[in-house]
Design an enzyme around this catalytic site. Structure first.
Site, PDB file in Angstrom:
ATOM      1  N   ASP A   1       7.991  18.649 -43.479  1.00 55.14           N
ATOM      2  CA  ASP A   1       8.348  20.140 -44.121  1.00 55.14           C
ATOM      3  C   ASP A   1       7.386  21.292 -43.657  1.00 55.14           C
ATOM      4  O   ASP A   1       6.171  21.205 -43.864  1.00 55.14           O
ATOM      5  CB  ASP A   1       8.190  19.961 -45.502  1.00 55.14           C
ATOM      6  CG  ASP A   1       8.836  20.888 -46.185  1.00 55.14           C
ATOM      7  OD1 ASP A   1       9.426  22.062 -45.521  1.00 55.14           O
ATOM      8  OD2 ASP A   1       8.153  21.357 -47.482  1.00 55.14           O
TER       9      ASP A   1
ATOM     10  N   ASP B   1      11.989  26.717 -41.148  1.00 52.78           N
ATOM     11  CA  ASP B   1      11.660  25.648 -42.191  1.00 52.78           C
ATOM     12  C   ASP B   1      12.215  24.470 -41.903  1.00 52.78           C
ATOM     13  O   ASP B   1      13.666  24.248 -42.014  1.00 52.78           O
ATOM     14  CB  ASP B   1      11.973  26.129 -43.612  1.00 52.78           C
ATOM     15  CG  ASP B   1      11.555  25.219 -44.884  1.00 52.78           C
ATOM     16  OD1 ASP B   1      10.955  24.212 -44.318  1.00 52.78           O
ATOM     17  OD2 ASP B   1      11.667  25.646 -45.841  1.00 52.78           O
TER      18      ASP B   1
END
Ligand SMILES: *[C@@H]1O[C@H](CO)[C@@H](O)[C@H](O)[C@H]1NC(C)=O
Ligand SMILES: *[C@@H]1O[C@H](CO)[C@@H](O)[C@H](O)[C@H]1NC(C)=O
Ligand SMILES: *[C@@H]1O[C@H](CO)[C@@H](O)[C@H](O)[C@H]1NC(C)=O
Ligand SMILES: *[C@@H]1O[C@H](CO)[C@@H](O)[C@H](O)[C@H]1NC(C)=O
Length: 446
Positions: free
Chosen positions: A84, A320
């Site tokens: 992440d 992201d």
């Protein structure tokens, strides 16, 4: 953003390599296979301010998260973590269990702290402890007790949270370098969250697809790349998210350190670069600048301020890996949707799933040619993803625009380029030089 930003120097002391491993240094890097699994929910695994957007999961349609295995503890325990770039903390679900009950637990379902001789929680008064957000209660340090572990509570934008002890642990990694063969190295003192309480849709149950935690790859000092980057002489990392719709799915890699690219001019020279922008209010995120968006060759009339950070640190556009779909600020999204509708040239699909504004019937269209979408980035680089990065098949013969609006017509909300949009490109994050490189051709080389 609530994540405190303290000098990265504090972390240098965490990362003391075992003496006999000092040979691995500059020039070596880590190459971790990225595994993909569809997941039913966690498309908003990003730290910080709630975007207030309707959440649309791509998971029923086969999109999801990328995972990395990390070997933590002595002896090493293998844990599967979600990769992440939208958060910093590395954490794993922890279990305090000891004795006979532990053996019944499925291996790898959690990190068993008591089974590791190298597990050490940070003390609540330590400087390291100030790097993580504290829980609202109980107080972080109980003055009536001599030994008090550093408690943390880390929340994601959808309210999901991980809470437990901020700790130090030894990590075992395979390193690669041009000169030597792959070698296992053990690094002491990786700062990570041992999560005893884990809740929320993004980090629990089936929606987490069997992962045991999150590997934060953000820009802040506690992320894995910030911690390991110092060990490998560069805070650079790169990844290539292979298209998981392909069968068999090709292997993707996360590379931490300079990587093979430095030795291979072919790969390096094919990268296009755009500056990484800093937002002191959200030190975790990798912000990029969008100058304009085009559909086919029409440059859309969108005020560039729609994509940029304002003086208060609001807005902006981030990349992201932990978010699946792409979310664009509403005033930018509307013209893109309108242009796609005008140019798609296919009939609307009946009974399209909720949450998508444009779904077309591709039955009998063979391999339909969808309108081209491209982003002109700050610095002049053009990101022109293939159509499968923004039109996804949600049912037989039904293809939907996998982009969602965020915020309101007046602004508010920041844009997120999610992992589906990033597929098939090599992305190189270079914190030291504050730039992001990308290449359509880089994937095969890794
Ligand atoms: C501090 O620890 C003591 C002993 O464990 C406990 O009785 C007390 O309630 C704790 N105080 C707080 C504020 O949590
Ligand atoms: C290192 O690589 C070997 C062979 O590819 C693999 O079996 C092992 O699990 C890896 N270890 C770690 C810590 O990644
Ligand atoms: C797509 O079009 C075909 C005929 O062209 C029709 O039979 C089918 O029901 C349509 N599907 C949807 C989901 O609209
Ligand atoms: C560099 O990468 C290209 C493309 O993958 C490959 O053909 C070439 O052999 C590589 N060169 C070196 C020196 O590794």
């Amino acid at each position: 953003m609530a994540a405190p930003s303290l000098p990265c120097l504090l972390l240098l002391s965490f990362l003391l390599a075992s003496p006999h491993l000092s040979a691995a240094s500059r020039g070596s890097f880590l190459k971790l296979p990225l595994l993909h699994r569809p997941s039913p929910a966690p498309q908003l695994l990003r730290r910080g301010r709630s975007s207030g957007s309707p959440v649309t999961s791509g998971a029923p349609f086969g999109v999801g998260q990328y995972f990395v295995a990390l070997h933590l503890g002595t002896p090493p325990q293998r844990l599967l973590l979600v990769a992440d770039t939208g958060s910093d903390l590395v954490w794993a679900r922890c279990s305090a269990c000891r004795g006979a009950g532990c053996s019944r637990r499925a291996p790898g379902s959690a990190f068993l702290a008591r089974r590791s001789s190298s597990f050490r929680p940070h003390h609540c008064y330590s400087a390291s402890c100030r790097l993580v957000p504290r829980p609202s209660s109980p107080p972080r340090c109980n003055r009536t007790r001599l030994h008090s572990a550093c408690r943390y509570e880390y929340t994601y934008s959808d309210g999901s949270l991980s809470s437990g002890f901020f700790s130090r642990e030894t990590v075992t990694l395979n390193t690669t370098s041009a000169k030597t063969k792959a070698a296992a190295v053990r690094l002491k003192g990786l700062a990570f969250g041992c999560g005893f309480q884990v809740s929320g849709p993004s980090v629990t149950g089936s929606s987490f697809s069997g992962a045991q935690g999150v590997m934060g790859l953000g820009r802040g000092p506690i992320s894995l790349v910030s911690q390991l980057g110092r060990r490998f002489g560069s805070s650079k990392f790169s990844y290539c998210l292979m298209d998981y719709a392909l069968s068999p799915p090709p292997t993707s890699y996360l590379i931490i350190g300079d990587g093979p690219g430095e030795e291979n001019a072919t790969t390096s020279s094919s990268l296009a670069f755009t500056p990484l922008l800093a937002n002191p209010l959200s030190p975790t995120f990798y912000y990029v600048g969008i100058k304009s968006v085009s559909v086919e060759d029409e440059r859309l009339p969108i005020d560039p301020s729609v994509w940029s950070l304002d003086d208060l640190g609001n807005g902006g556009t981030i990349l992201d890996s932990g978010t699946t779909l792409t979310f664009l600020a509403d005033p930018g999204y509307r013209p893109i949707l309108a242009a796609m509708r005008r140019r798609v040239g296919l009939p609307a699909a009946e009974g399209a799933p909720p949450g998508f504004d444009l779904c077309v019937n591709v039955t009998g269209a063979g391999r339909p040619r969808m309108p081209r979408l491209s982003f002109e980035m700050e610095g002049g680089a053009v990101f022109a993803p293939p159509a499968r990065n923004y039109f996804i098949d949600v049912a037989d013969g039904v293809s939907c625009l996998a982009v969602r609006p965020v915020g309101t017509a007046e602004g508010a909300g920041f844009s997120v380029i999610g992992n589906v949009m990033q597929q098939g490109f090599l992305w190189e994050f270079d914190g030291d030089r504050s730039r992001l490189g990308f290449s359509r051709r880089g994937c095969a080389a890794s």
